[in-house]
Design an enzyme around this catalytic site. Structure first.
Site, PDB file in Angstrom:
ATOM      1  N   TYR A 171       0.753  -1.506   0.298  1.00 39.89           N
ATOM      2  CA  TYR A 171       0.032   0.273   0.280  1.00 39.89           C
ATOM      3  C   TYR A 171       1.117   1.240  -0.074  1.00 39.89           C
ATOM      4  CZ  TYR A 171      -4.723   2.215   0.233  1.00 39.89           C
ATOM      5  OH  TYR A 171      -5.765   2.519  -0.166  1.00 39.89           O
ATOM      6  N   ASP A 213     -12.098   2.200   9.879  1.00 41.58           N
ATOM      7  CA  ASP A 213     -12.740   2.232   8.948  1.00 41.58           C
ATOM      8  C   ASP A 213     -13.617   0.632   8.772  1.00 41.58           C
ATOM      9  OD1 ASP A 213     -10.839   0.597   6.960  1.00 41.58           O
ATOM     10  OD2 ASP A 213     -10.218   3.323   6.019  1.00 41.58           O
ATOM     11  N   CYS A 214     -14.367   0.486   7.339  1.00 37.97           N
ATOM     12  CA  CYS A 214     -14.447  -0.966   7.338  1.00 37.97           C
ATOM     13  C   CYS A 214     -13.216  -1.914   7.106  1.00 37.97           C
ATOM     14  CB  CYS A 214     -15.824  -0.612   6.582  1.00 37.97           C
ATOM     15  SG  CYS A 214     -15.520  -0.518   4.841  1.00 37.97           S
ATOM     16  N   ASP A 221      -8.032  -2.627   0.850  1.00 38.13           N
ATOM     17  CA  ASP A 221      -9.002  -1.883   0.884  1.00 38.13           C
ATOM     18  C   ASP A 221     -10.516  -3.447   0.563  1.00 38.13           C
ATOM     19  OD1 ASP A 221      -8.340  -0.024   1.144  1.00 38.13           O
ATOM     20  OD2 ASP A 221      -7.864   0.772  -1.013  1.00 38.13           O
ATOM     21  N   HIS A 233     -18.143  -0.647   0.858  1.00 40.44           N
ATOM     22  CA  HIS A 233     -18.621  -1.261   1.658  1.00 40.44           C
ATOM     23  C   HIS A 233     -18.444  -3.136   2.352  1.00 40.44           C
ATOM     24  CE1 HIS A 233     -19.919  -0.003   6.539  1.00 40.44           C
ATOM     25  NE2 HIS A 233     -20.109  -1.659   6.407  1.00 40.44           N
ATOM     26  N   HIS A 258     -19.455  -4.502  11.751  1.00 41.15           N
ATOM     27  CA  HIS A 258     -18.872  -3.890  10.887  1.00 41.15           C
ATOM     28  C   HIS A 258     -18.894  -1.869  11.222  1.00 41.15           C
ATOM     29  CE1 HIS A 258     -22.579  -2.023   8.997  1.00 41.15           C
ATOM     30  NE2 HIS A 258     -22.868  -1.788  10.589  1.00 41.15           N
TER      31      HIS A 258
END
Length: 339
Positions: free
Chosen positions: A138, A254-255, A273, A301, A313
């Site tokens: 990443y 984040d998710c 991601d 998502h 989640h």
């Protein structure tokens, strides 16, 4: 989390001042200062393009560009990093505006590869966070002061943090609190005691952390069992944690940061991601606990299936990690990434 185009940069002199400073200085020592006649220590290794480096702060945020941070982001740019101060200072609007500015985070001791250098900044890739954005890992920009080029101590045993944000403490018997570290942080183990274990820092030196906050295991083996039940326990341990765009630590997720970090301590390496996790997984018609559920077209998502029609989640900015019904109108499908 799915990446979107970068927002226009809002650069202030305060941010630039906080980000500059070159390579990170060595960690302070508790030993007496050497006399003026004593030999001077060798200079710290410099960051070099194409070479490895290691994160030297509790959590390093990877920014889209050196001009991405705002004045409010200054606490996230220093060494030591002030993650809790940063999160506490941001308004809801400012948290939402991280979309397009920051992309992910790396934890203390994580290995990165330097691919570019600018004054005060290093562009790196994180090999442990697979992504279609770069085959090497990443990508993102990190203040140079948050990295060290000194190869860390390598030991046969590892202490992996399995609580959200426990204190890292001084290495002496007083064990005074220094700063908090994140779930998933991996330390080379120096010695194990009943109340505390002693661990090596990437910047040198030995510190203590509560024995109850870590899992001790052989290098190359999972910190926690790679079972579906154990994976669900890890994911649900984040219940109530605030959503943070680009978050991948016990301070905020984040998710896809939630799913990536949960899998990490069970030694299952998945993309960072949501869209990449979707592409990497095997489609399943009947998900089992620990499988991932995806939503949106295109996918934007992800949640972790908890069984009985529910999932864990991180819904979005302004909300917290929670258990929720898996049935949604925008359900895209389930994927299996477990071995």
């Amino acid at each position: 989390m799915t990446r979107k185009a970068a927002l226009p940069a809002l650069v202030l002199a305060l941010v630039l001042a906080a980000a500059c400073g070159g390579a990170a200085a060595p960690a302070p020592s508790s030993s007496p200062s050497p006399s003026s006649t004593a030999p001077r220590p060798a200079p710290a290794a410099a960051l070099r393009v194409g070479h490895l480096a290691w994160v030297s702060v509790s959590v390093a945020t990877l920014w889209r560009s050196p001009s991405s941070p705002r004045a409010v982001d200054a606490p996230a740019l220093g060494r030591p990093v002030r993650i809790e101060r940063w999160l506490g200072a941001m308004t809801l609007t400012e948290r939402r505006a991280l979309n397009g500015r920051a992309d992910t985070q790396a934890l203390l001791g994580d290995r990165v590869r330097v691919v570019d250098l600018r004054p005060g900044w290093a562009k790196v890739v994180v090999p442990d966070q697979p992504t279609p954005l770069d085959a090497r890992g990443y990508p993102g920009w990190v203040p140079r002061r948050q990295l060290t080029a000194v190869r860390p101590v390598r030991t046969p045993r590892v202490a992996t943090v399995v609580e959200r944000t426990p204190w890292l403490r001084t290495g002496d018997s007083a064990a005074r609190p220094l700063f908090r570290v994140s779930f998933g942080t991996r330390f080379p183990l120096a010695a194990a005691g009943h109340r505390y274990v002693r661990v090596h820092l990437p910047t040198g030196g030995v510190r203590r952390i509560a024995r109850a906050s870590v899992a001790l295991h052989d290098r190359g083996t999972p910190a926690l069992p790679t079972s579906r039940t154990d994976l669900l326990v890890s994911a649900t341990s984040f219940a109530g944690l605030d959503y943070l765009w680009a978050g991948a630590s016990g301070f905020g997720v984040d998710c896809s940061g939630l799913t990536w970090l949960s899998y990490r301590v069970h030694d299952v390496r998945i993309p960072r991601d949501a869209s990449a996790q979707w592409a990497a997984g095997t489609p399943v018609a009947h998900p089992r606990v620990g499988d991932l559920l995806f939503f949106g077209d295109p996918v934007h998502h992800v949640g972790l299936y908890a069984g009985r029609g529910s999932m864990v989640h991180a819904p979005g900015t302004g909300q917290q990690v929670q258990m929720a019904p898996a049935a949604r109108d925008d359900f895209a499908g389930a994927r299996r990434l477990l071995p």
